[in-house]
Design an enzyme around this catalytic site. Structure first.
Site: not given
Length: 439
Positions: A60, A94, A179, A304
């Site tokens: 991630h 993204n 998400h 993340d």
């Protein structure tokens, strides 16, 4: 016997336990788990005093490429990963532009194959416009999964309604990464806050129910469609308990931040450098996350990694962007937790190597086993080091863990039998390849 590489003298963390043995590598793959001192090798690595782990995976990361190279890029982000002991990264879609169509997927495949220091995989983002093609996109080289933002995204990279999410889940067959914050609740509660509020207001806006509601909705759709779901960055006690009833169709990721930082202290100390989505929560959720690690509810741990400039993070909330760097500090932090007795080294390897391989059907990685890729993370469990901004390779040059002393440190990163990092030094040239996944 002759090998290209022998790693000797270390304690190897094998699927069946810790074993002192030599590992022989040939043609980028593990050829033997019993290489001897009398065997010949083109190169030998002395691992005495070290633990040899299967190559650790960060499933991630947001490497911001394409985007702004002054913040992050595939070359800089994978360099940071290698310095931190990571051998494979899974990059989120993204970006600007987003990775949502065949053209951008092809661009990223070619670019990562040239410029990545580690092995590399990418998510394809789900949109209303590409839903019908996702079943094809998920099978392309290097694609680890479809990523669906049910909340908290920009542009068309969000599908927040049940009908739209269900349609994505009806097409294709591989596990979808979610998400799962509820966008409707986010928009409703956003009106409660104003510019200049304390940074701690971020977690009050994106409260526990926002996350739990999103996860409940996705689980109902997963049951209906029988499509497996991976719930990313689970952050609440309620979700972790609830998801235990969905082990047949759901897997769980927890972030290292939610295992390391606690609110409100982190906001008081770090201000905008603690703002991420979902937010860092209070001690009740912190303790629940650790219980879920220990009882097996959690399948994977990620960073993340989502860097922003210090100037952007200094803005008052809610203008301060959410996201923190973390790919380079993930392994040192988790090793520190091992040394503190919060989890065993074997459980860490399960969460950071075997777990991602199992969840995403990653081929040839995740375990030290004959025939697998010769990916290894060599660590010194006794090394005591201080994490500092000056060590961070990402262009932003900061970490929320600056000044933290940890016990345990990655000393070598080996990708398919070639050392990419030794003793905090990057070696050679980028040699990463696209990871492979079972169809």
């Amino acid at each position: 016997m002759h090998y290209d590489l022998i790693i000797e003298g270390g304690t190897c963390v094998l699927p069946w336990g810790e074993v002192a043995t030599g590992i022989g590598v040939r043609d980028g793959r593990i050829a033997s788990l019993s290489a001897a001192a009398t065997d010949e090798a083109g190169e030998r690595i002395d691992a005495r005093g070290l633990h040899v782990l299967p190559g650790l995976i960060d499933p991630h990361v947001h490497l911001r490429d394409p985007g702004d190279a002054s913040i992050e890029s595939i070359p800089t982000g994978t360099r940071a990963a290698a310095l931190g002991g990571i051998t494979t990264v899974f990059d989120m879609p993204n970006t600007a532009p987003a990775i949502t169509d065949a053209e951008m997927l092809s661009w990223k495949q070619q670019y990562a194959s040239r410029e990545s220091w580690t092995d590399f995989a990418m998510y394809v983002g789900a949109t209303r416009g590409n839903t019908e093609a996702l079943g094809d996109y998920e099978r392309l080289d290097g694609v680890c999964a479809v990523k669906l933002f049910a909340g908290s995204s920009t542009g068309d990279l969000m599908i927040e309604d049940d009908d739209g999410i269900e349609r994505v889940m009806q097409l294709g067959r591989r596990r979808i990464a979610f998400h799962s914050e509820d966008e409707y609740r986010l928009q409703e509660r956003r009106r409660l806050f104003r510019s200049g509020d304390p940074y701690d207001s971020h977690r009050l806006w994106r409260d526990e129910e926002c996350a739990f509601l999103g996860t409940r909705r996705i689980m109902a759709l997963a049951r209906r469609t029988r499509r497996a779901a991976h719930i990313l960055h689970v952050s609440t006690a309620e979700e972790l308990e609830y998801l235990q009833a969905f082990r047949d169709i759901a897997t769980v990721e927890v972030l290292v931040n939610h295992l390391t930082q606690v609110a409100p202290e982190c906001y008081e100390r770090l201000a905008g450098l603690a703002v991420m989505n979902p937010p860092i929560r209070d001690a009740r959720h912190f303790e629940a996350s650790w219980r879920a690690v220990r009882d097996g509810t959690v399948d994977t741990i990620g960073s993340d990694h989502a860097p922003h400039s210090l100037a952007a993070k200094a803005k008052p909330w809610p203008d301060c962007p959410a996201g923190l760097p973390g790919v380079q500090t993930l392994v040192p932090l988790m090793l520190d937790h091992v040394n503190a007795g919060r989890l065993s080294l074997g459980r860490m390897v399960d969460l950071m190597a075997a777990g991602p391989a199992r969840v995403y059907d990653l081929v040839g990685k995740g375990r030290i086993a004959a025939g697998n890729d010769a990916d290894f993370t060599l660590v010194d469990l006794r090394a005591r080091r201080r994490i500092e901004n000056s060590w961070i390779a990402s262009p932003i040059g900061w970490t929320p863990f600056d000044g933290m002393t940890v016990t345990g440190w990655p000393v070598a990163t080996i990708v398919r039998g070639e050392a990419v990092m030794r003793d905090d030094e990057i070696l050679g040239a980028p040699r990463g390849r696209l990871a492979h996944f079972a169809a």
